[in-house]
Write a protein that holds these residues in place. Structure first.
Motif, PDB file in Angstrom:
ATOM      1  N   MET A   1       0.835  -1.177   0.000  1.00  0.00           N
ATOM      2  CA  MET A   1       0.000   0.000   0.000  1.00  0.00           C
ATOM      3  C   MET A   1       0.885   1.247   0.000  1.00  0.00           C
ATOM      4  N   ARG A   2       0.577   2.164  -0.910  1.00  0.00           N
ATOM      5  CA  ARG A   2       1.347   3.398  -0.984  1.00  0.00           C
ATOM      6  C   ARG A   2       1.000   4.333   0.150  1.00  0.00           C
ATOM      7  N   GLN A   3       2.025   4.928   0.689  1.00  0.00           N
ATOM      8  CA  GLN A   3       1.849   5.889   1.766  1.00  0.00           C
ATOM      9  C   GLN A   3       1.644   7.270   1.148  1.00  0.00           C
ATOM     10  N   ILE A   4       0.663   8.000   1.635  1.00  0.00           N
ATOM     11  CA  ILE A   4       0.339   9.321   1.094  1.00  0.00           C
ATOM     12  C   ILE A   4       1.331  10.373   1.600  1.00  0.00           C
ATOM     13  N   ARG A   5       1.518  10.430   2.905  1.00  0.00           N
ATOM     14  CA  ARG A   5       2.372  11.451   3.512  1.00  0.00           C
ATOM     15  C   ARG A   5       3.837  11.037   3.428  1.00  0.00           C
ATOM     16  N   LYS A   6       4.684  11.990   3.108  1.00  0.00           N
ATOM     17  CA  LYS A   6       6.120  11.712   3.051  1.00  0.00           C
ATOM     18  C   LYS A   6       6.635  11.426   4.463  1.00  0.00           C
ATOM     19  N   PRO A   7       7.320  10.296   4.648  1.00  0.00           N
ATOM     20  CA  PRO A   7       7.865   9.978   5.974  1.00  0.00           C
ATOM     21  C   PRO A   7       8.942  10.975   6.389  1.00  0.00           C
ATOM     22  N   SER A   8       9.117  11.111   7.676  1.00  0.00           N
ATOM     23  CA  SER A   8      10.161  11.999   8.205  1.00  0.00           C
ATOM     24  C   SER A   8      11.537  11.429   7.904  1.00  0.00           C
ATOM     25  N   HIS A   9      12.470  12.317   7.651  1.00  0.00           N
ATOM     26  CA  HIS A   9      13.867  11.912   7.495  1.00  0.00           C
ATOM     27  C   HIS A   9      14.372  11.518   8.882  1.00  0.00           C
ATOM     28  N   PRO A  10      15.133  10.428   8.999  1.00  0.00           N
ATOM     29  CA  PRO A  10      15.604  10.005  10.318  1.00  0.00           C
ATOM     30  C   PRO A  10      16.458  11.065  11.025  1.00  0.00           C
ATOM     31  N   GLY A  11      17.175  11.864  10.272  1.00  0.00           N
ATOM     32  CA  GLY A  11      17.985  12.920  10.881  1.00  0.00           C
ATOM     33  C   GLY A  11      17.135  14.020  11.491  1.00  0.00           C
ATOM     34  N   GLU A  12      16.070  14.386  10.791  1.00  0.00           N
ATOM     35  CA  GLU A  12      15.164  15.401  11.333  1.00  0.00           C
ATOM     36  C   GLU A  12      14.461  14.862  12.570  1.00  0.00           C
ATOM     37  N   PHE A  13      14.072  13.590  12.524  1.00  0.00           N
ATOM     38  CA  PHE A  13      13.461  12.941  13.686  1.00  0.00           C
ATOM     39  C   PHE A  13      14.431  12.954  14.864  1.00  0.00           C
ATOM     40  N   PHE A  14      15.691  12.608  14.613  1.00  0.00           N
ATOM     41  CA  PHE A  14      16.721  12.615  15.667  1.00  0.00           C
ATOM     42  C   PHE A  14      16.875  14.015  16.258  1.00  0.00           C
ATOM     43  N   LYS A  15      16.894  15.015  15.409  1.00  0.00           N
ATOM     44  CA  LYS A  15      17.053  16.388  15.896  1.00  0.00           C
ATOM     45  C   LYS A  15      15.908  16.791  16.818  1.00  0.00           C
ATOM     46  N   PHE A  16      14.678  16.566  16.367  1.00  0.00           N
ATOM     47  CA  PHE A  16      13.526  17.023  17.147  1.00  0.00           C
ATOM     48  C   PHE A  16      13.252  16.179  18.380  1.00  0.00           C
ATOM     49  N   THR A  17      13.430  14.873  18.278  1.00  0.00           N
ATOM     50  CA  THR A  17      13.060  14.015  19.403  1.00  0.00           C
ATOM     51  C   THR A  17      14.190  13.726  20.379  1.00  0.00           C
ATOM     52  N   VAL A  18      15.423  13.912  19.930  1.00  0.00           N
ATOM     53  CA  VAL A  18      16.547  13.643  20.835  1.00  0.00           C
ATOM     54  C   VAL A  18      17.291  14.929  21.163  1.00  0.00           C
ATOM     55  N   LEU A  19      17.859  15.566  20.165  1.00  0.00           N
ATOM     56  CA  LEU A  19      18.687  16.747  20.438  1.00  0.00           C
ATOM     57  C   LEU A  19      17.901  17.889  21.057  1.00  0.00           C
ATOM     58  N   ASP A  20      16.795  18.263  20.437  1.00  0.00           N
ATOM     59  CA  ASP A  20      16.010  19.383  20.962  1.00  0.00           C
ATOM     60  C   ASP A  20      15.428  19.078  22.336  1.00  0.00           C
ATOM     61  N   ASP A  21      14.895  17.860  22.511  1.00  0.00           N
ATOM     62  CA  ASP A  21      14.308  17.492  23.807  1.00  0.00           C
ATOM     63  C   ASP A  21      15.338  17.495  24.932  1.00  0.00           C
ATOM     64  N   ARG A  22      16.575  17.165  24.598  1.00  0.00           N
ATOM     65  CA  ARG A  22      17.620  17.083  25.624  1.00  0.00           C
ATOM     66  C   ARG A  22      18.495  18.324  25.684  1.00  0.00           C
ATOM     67  N   GLY A  23      18.236  19.270  24.790  1.00  0.00           N
ATOM     68  CA  GLY A  23      19.021  20.505  24.771  1.00  0.00           C
ATOM     69  C   GLY A  23      20.474  20.278  24.373  1.00  0.00           C
ATOM     70  N   ILE A  24      20.694  19.367  23.438  1.00  0.00           N
ATOM     71  CA  ILE A  24      22.049  19.024  22.995  1.00  0.00           C
ATOM     72  C   ILE A  24      22.314  19.683  21.652  1.00  0.00           C
ATOM     73  N   SER A  25      23.466  20.322  21.527  1.00  0.00           N
ATOM     74  CA  SER A  25      23.832  20.967  20.261  1.00  0.00           C
ATOM     75  C   SER A  25      24.333  19.922  19.269  1.00  0.00           C
ATOM     76  N   ILE A  26      24.315  20.297  18.006  1.00  0.00           N
ATOM     77  CA  ILE A  26      24.838  19.411  16.968  1.00  0.00           C
ATOM     78  C   ILE A  26      26.320  19.155  17.199  1.00  0.00           C
TER      79      ILE A  26
END
Length: 99
Positions: A1-26
């Protein structure tokens, strides 16, 4: 089955869910992951794919599994392939001959 919405890039997911949540810089995260700041920046900004090596580093540093990161990249790759322009010079392969 084709997915309609474009999946998140794993790097963007990592940034928002790990780095931003923990206040860690790149820069700091790059040091923890053992990669250059440039490599991590390109990854979190969606310019570089999640390689197997990066998936392993992310898994080890976050306590997650490698498969999470590889599967996230695979879903994005699949969506992009399914939504690219169809080449015009393709024809169907002949059917198998039954003896």
């Amino acid at each position: 089955m084709r997915q309609i919405r474009k999946p998140s890039h794993p790097g963007e997911f990592f940034k928002f869910t790990v780095l931003d949540d923990r206040g860690i810089s790149i820069t700091s995260a790059a040091g923890h992951l053992g990669v250059t700041r440039k490599a991590l920046s390109e990854f979190v900004n969606g310019k570089a794919k999640c390689s197997h090596a990066m998936a392993r580093r992310l898994a080890e540093s976050t306590g997650t599994g490698v498969a999470i990161w590889i599967n996230m990249q695979a879903k994005l790759d699949t969506w992009e392939a399914e939504n690219m322009d169809k080449p015009v010079n393709i024809t169907a392969l002949p059917e198998a001959r039954v003896a």
